[in-house]
Design an enzyme around this catalytic site. Structure first.
Site, PDB file in Angstrom:
ATOM      1  N   ARG A 181      42.874  46.640  -0.702  1.00 58.48           N
ATOM      2  CA  ARG A 181      42.308  48.611  -1.367  1.00 58.48           C
ATOM      3  C   ARG A 181      43.137  49.492  -0.647  1.00 58.48           C
ATOM      4  NH1 ARG A 181      37.918  45.070   1.457  1.00 58.48           N
ATOM      5  NH2 ARG A 181      36.476  45.524   0.075  1.00 58.48           N
ATOM      6  N   ASP A 210      41.331  40.961  -2.961  1.00 53.95           N
ATOM      7  CA  ASP A 210      40.124  41.474  -2.808  1.00 53.95           C
ATOM      8  C   ASP A 210      40.114  42.447  -4.732  1.00 53.95           C
ATOM      9  OD1 ASP A 210      37.741  42.963  -2.135  1.00 53.95           O
ATOM     10  OD2 ASP A 210      38.152  42.264  -0.396  1.00 53.95           O
ATOM     11  N   HIS A 285      33.579  39.612  -5.195  1.00 52.28           N
ATOM     12  CA  HIS A 285      35.799  40.568  -4.383  1.00 52.28           C
ATOM     13  C   HIS A 285      36.313  39.490  -4.786  1.00 52.28           C
ATOM     14  CE1 HIS A 285      33.828  43.148  -1.189  1.00 52.28           C
ATOM     15  NE2 HIS A 285      33.086  42.042  -0.635  1.00 52.28           N
ATOM     16  N   GLU A 350      29.470  38.826   0.571  1.00 44.36           N
ATOM     17  CA  GLU A 350      29.061  40.255   0.098  1.00 44.36           C
ATOM     18  C   GLU A 350      28.964  39.663  -1.468  1.00 44.36           C
ATOM     19  OE1 GLU A 350      29.639  43.926   2.442  1.00 44.36           O
ATOM     20  OE2 GLU A 350      31.305  42.940   1.092  1.00 44.36           O
ATOM     21  N   TRP A 416      30.728  37.832  11.189  1.00 46.19           N
ATOM     22  CA  TRP A 416      30.999  39.812  10.868  1.00 46.19           C
ATOM     23  C   TRP A 416      29.834  40.342  11.357  1.00 46.19           C
ATOM     24  CZ3 TRP A 416      30.174  42.721   7.184  1.00 46.19           C
ATOM     25  CH2 TRP A 416      29.656  42.657   5.987  1.00 46.19           C
ATOM     26  N   TYR A 441      35.656  45.523  14.132  1.00 52.16           N
ATOM     27  CA  TYR A 441      35.966  46.571  12.727  1.00 52.16           C
ATOM     28  C   TYR A 441      37.035  47.861  12.940  1.00 52.16           C
ATOM     29  CZ  TYR A 441      34.069  43.352   9.402  1.00 52.16           C
ATOM     30  OH  TYR A 441      33.684  42.823   8.440  1.00 52.16           O
ATOM     31  N   TRP A 491      40.127  46.753   7.946  1.00 42.44           N
ATOM     32  CA  TRP A 491      39.815  47.092   6.126  1.00 42.44           C
ATOM     33  C   TRP A 491      40.035  48.724   5.780  1.00 42.44           C
ATOM     34  CZ3 TRP A 491      38.214  42.705   4.227  1.00 42.44           C
ATOM     35  CH2 TRP A 491      37.705  41.932   5.074  1.00 42.44           C
ATOM     36  N   THR A 492      41.370  48.521   4.973  1.00 35.90           N
ATOM     37  CA  THR A 492      41.845  49.302   4.578  1.00 35.90           C
ATOM     38  C   THR A 492      41.070  51.029   3.385  1.00 35.90           C
ATOM     39  OG1 THR A 492      43.748  47.777   3.025  1.00 35.90           O
ATOM     40  CG2 THR A 492      43.939  48.655   5.351  1.00 35.90           C
TER      41      THR A 492
HETATM   42  C1  ACM Z   1      33.561  41.787   4.818  1.00 33.90           C
HETATM   43  O1  ACM Z   1      33.349  43.023   5.986  1.00 33.90           O
HETATM   44  N1  ACM Z   1      32.710  42.236   3.510  1.00 33.90           N
HETATM   45  C2  ACM Z   1      33.646  40.193   5.509  1.00 33.90           C
END
Ligand code: ACM
Ligand code: ZN
Length: 787
Positions: A181, A210, A285, A350, A416, A441, A491-492
């Site tokens: 990201r 991703d 992704h 996802e 997660w 997270y 996550w960025t």
């Molecule tokens: C995730 O947060 N989609 C693993």
């Protein structure tokens, strides 16, 4: 001059000096807290005469000894000779590293440290153990050991005499970093690994691919570096408002790590006993791959690399196309050659299956393989990849969606979406790593969003991370062995720079380090918070841009089990900043009462509380109404389970006098995922009852719906219930506002009861029109007030 001053101090405050010499007066701020630690009298002086010795000629041990000596020299200590121990060295004033055969009494990665005024002995059964011991030694040395730049002069240092025996609670202690990201330079990745290793974590999960960019050089597929690694630069726009790349626009934001750089980082990490797990996302992704190779999609494209948010994840790798598997196997072959890690992470999260439903190739695959549906097609995809990974002597790990449609035979699950995936995996005899969003997270807010840089959402405070228990209570001992540990995820999407990444990761990663390393019995928030004061000094010296923590007061209540009295507890993340409060509705002033400990509340009121520095309120005051009713502080027996993801204060949450706010993550709401609420409140004795007033929350965008119906019934003996009364829901689930809805019931006059049973029927599944159609939905409840 110094001597004279010393003498004056000695004459003036003999008590203080005595205390300064007592074994316990040196603050032992070791994080994570060791298993066993005992201070002894005296100190070992590290000066120019000190030698660093290694028993035996193992090059690995010598390298660790040099790592120790180099850091001391760099930070202003003496230049120390490092060498193999010889005959006659036994009584030298030395730091001696002893690498024994792993003793049965010492778990993997464990170590023992014995510092006496004469000698320092570091003993371990592995290089990792010796290295962790070095980190402990650094924490016992003055904070200058964390210095960023070398000083102008050098001096001798003291180590307090101490005995330590230490080993980790979990074998997996990890931190993740998303470099797709936003792209982070190699130097930052190394610094991140430094932080991981400083706190005895041992795994770096490198999220290398991703939608927003492919970040690893793969020699066989040059378009991954030419196209998939870059997108048009809209970094000035909010993440969710960035336009797609237009024809003719240049893609200038991005980058990737060359294979040489990857090798360099993997070695850097290995030297610090950190394993690097690479993640290559599939089947979703992965739209950046499709931008480079549209033939691997179901539709043929064309695609561009998204500049910001890409959701839902519709364009995914085609599961019906064998060339997709050839591509992934080629990629993984290069990846496995670069990463010695046992684990290879294949993502798996996802995946929106819309295109698979329409794709003739995917449908043909479902038919030819005898699969039931697209969920089983995802499982087919993952199992086929696992086979390849296992045949190459690695193990596969994936996000918890890999459970859907059947788990691959040897897969490890990274849980997660709560801890449920980890529980399911463990019950199937598979290993699992816990990374539930609510605790792990670190892209969530860590303090009041009003005072924080924009984050993705949530609220995961340092204290909340510290409260995380990776092994769910519902697992039996055999199942629990499959919980390998936990990991913090960074996550960025909303993190553009290394400084901001540090801010989000630190100090929360340190809390998780202690959760995963130290024995559960050592967990103590106040003690941790106090030890963190010293860590903050060191992190400042390292120029780490850590978050200074919340200056917000948290309001909690505790119930005296004997008297049922409810006491209010005020707390914050700042150990030494005074809290002032009012209970009479008045605004806070520097003259408001100072909080000195829990206080009892005997009626309705509003608690206002805030932290004061230099007589000024630091942040917005916390305001919390407290309601006092017959059930306040009374015990509640549950006949259905609330979710571990939203436990609020646990079994006391619904009668603690505090009512949830419009924020479903305020820590006051208790959540039931898919199941009904069913509980009994015991008022202690039969008494006249007028009404029951229960609040529920609706926030359908967060999958939280009002109950279908709430039923109240009463009993005087806890066996026979009467007065069954239903309060139906009259509000459509589609209502988009976030709001709190009371489901109240007024009893007839002269109604008496001791026990009140409350059942609330969960809508159970998200409605067909909802994005979570058919998936379990939430029921959120707080405070069941009885009047
Ligand atoms: C995730 O947060 N989609 C693993
Ligand atoms: Zn397809």
């Amino acid at each position: 001059m110094q001597r004279l001053y010393f003498l004056i101090v000695l004459l003036m405050v003999p008590g203080a000096l005595l205390a300064a010499n007592s074994p316990d007066s040196i603050p032992m701020s070791i994080v994570p807290k060791p298993v066993m630690m005992k201070r002894a009298p005296g100190e070992f002086v590290i000066n120019r005469m000190t030698t660093v010795l290694v028993e035996g000629t193992d090059q690995e041990d010598l390298r660790i000894a040099r790592f120790f000596a180099d850091r001391i020299r760099y930070c202003g200590g003496p230049l120390l000779e490092v060498r193999t121990m010889a005959e006659g060295d036994k009584n030298l004033a030395a730091v001696i590293f002893v690498h024994k055969k792993q003793p049965a009494s010492m778990p993997a990665e464990g170590y023992e440290l014995n510092v006496t005024p004469k000698q320092v002995r570091v003993t371990a059964g592995s290089g990792a153990g010796l290295f962790h011991a070095v980190q402990t030694l650094f924490q016992l040395l003055p904070s200058e050991i964390s210095r960023h730049n070398p000083p102008m002069s050098y001096k001798e240092w003291n180590l307090p005499a101490i005995k330590i025996k230490d080993y980790p609670r979990y074998p997996y202690r990890g931190m993740h970093l998303d470099v797709s990201r936003h792209f982070f330079p190699k130097e930052f990745v190394k610094r991140y690994i430094d932080l991981i290793s400083m706190y005895k974590m041992n795994t770096f999960h490198w999220h290398l691919t991703d939608d927003n960019g492919w970040r690893i050089e793969i020699k066989k597929y040059p378009k991954l570096m030419q196209i998939a690694a870059w997108h048009t630069d809209h970094e000035d726009l909010p993440w969710n408002e960035r336009p797609a790349q237009q024809p003719g626009e240049k893609a200038t934001y991005g980058g990737y790590y060359s294979q040489d750089e990857i090798r360099e980082i993997v070695q850097y990490a290995a030297d610090r006993y950190v394993t690097v797990i690479p993640e290559i996302e599939m089947p979703a992704h992965s739209v950046e791959v499709l931008a480079a190779y549209p033939q691997f999609s179901c539709t043929g494209g064309p695609f561009t690399v998204p500049t910001g948010s890409y959701w839902p994840n519709i364009d995914i790798l085609c599961a019906g196309n064998d060339s997709v598997f050839t591509f992934m196997e080629d990629v993984l072959t290069e990846v496995m050659a670069l990463f010695p890690s046992k684990y290879i992470h294949i993502g798996g999260d996802e995946a929106d299956k819309s295109n698979w439903k329409k794709c003739p190739k995917c449908q043909a695959r479902i038919k030819s393989e005898g699969l039931k549906d697209e969920k089983e097609l995802q499982s087919y995809f993952i199992k086929r990849i696992e086979k390849f990974i296992v045949s190459n002597k690695h193990k596969m790990i994936g996000w918890d969606e890999i459970l859907e449609g059947g788990l691959a035979p040897e897969a490890t699950v990274m849980s997660w979406r709560g801890v449920e995936g980890g529980i399911a995996a463990a019950r199937q005899g598979h290993d699992a790593i816990m990374t539930p969003g609510a605790y792990c997270y670190f892209d969530h807010y860590q303090a009041d969003p009003a005072f924080e840089p924009k984050a993705i959402g949530g609220l995961t405070t340092l204290k909340k991370v510290y409260s995380f228990e990776p092994t769910p209570a519902e697992l039996n001992p055999t199942e629990a062995k499959h919980i390998l540990g936990a990991q913090g995820n960074l996550w960025t999407e909303f993190i553009q720079t290394p400084a901001h990444a540090e801010y989000m990761a630190v100090p929360r990663m340190i809390a998780l380090a202690e959760v995963t390393w130290s024995p559960k019995s050592h967990r103590n928030w106040k003690d941790f918070r106090n030890r963190m004061s010293e860590q903050y000094i060191r992190l400042s010296k390292m120029k780490v841009n850590y978050c200074k923590g919340s200056f917000k007061v948290s309001v909690n209540t505790e119930v005296d089990k004997k008297s049922n009295a409810v006491r209010v507890i005020l707390d914050s993340e700042q150990p030494e900043v005074p809290i002032r409060y009012t209970t009479d509705g008045n605004d806070l002033k520097s003259s408001s009462p100072l909080y000195t400990g829990p206080f009892e509340i005997k009626g309705n009121g509003v608690i206002k509380a805030g932290l004061f520095l230099d007589d000024k309120l630091v942040e917005k005051a916390t305001e919390m109404p407290l309601i006092f009713h017959y059930a306040t502080g009374k015990p509640v027996k549950y006949h259905s389970d609330f979710s571990e993801r939203y436990p609020a204060a646990g079994v006391t949450a619904l009668t603690d006098g505090l009512r949830g706010t419009n924020n479903h993550r305020d820590g006051l709401w208790q959540g039931f995922l898919g199941n009904d609420l069913d509980l009994i409140i015991d008022l202690g004795k039969e008494m006249p009852i007028n009404s029951v007033q229960t609040n529920f929350l609706q926030n359908q965008r967060s999958w939280i719906f009002l109950p279908v119906v709430v039923e109240y019934s009463l009993s005087s003996d806890g066996k026979k219930y009467h007065s069954f009364n239903e309060v139906p829901n009259k509000i459509a689930p589609k209502e988009e506002q976030v709001f709190i809805q009371p489901f109240n019931f007024q009893f007839m006059v002269n109604t008496k009861a001791r026990y009140i049973r409350v059942k609330a029927k969960n809508l159970a599944k998200c409605p067909a029109w909802h994005e979570g159609s058919g998936e379990p939905c939430w029921l959120f409840v707080d405070e069941i007030a009885v009047f």
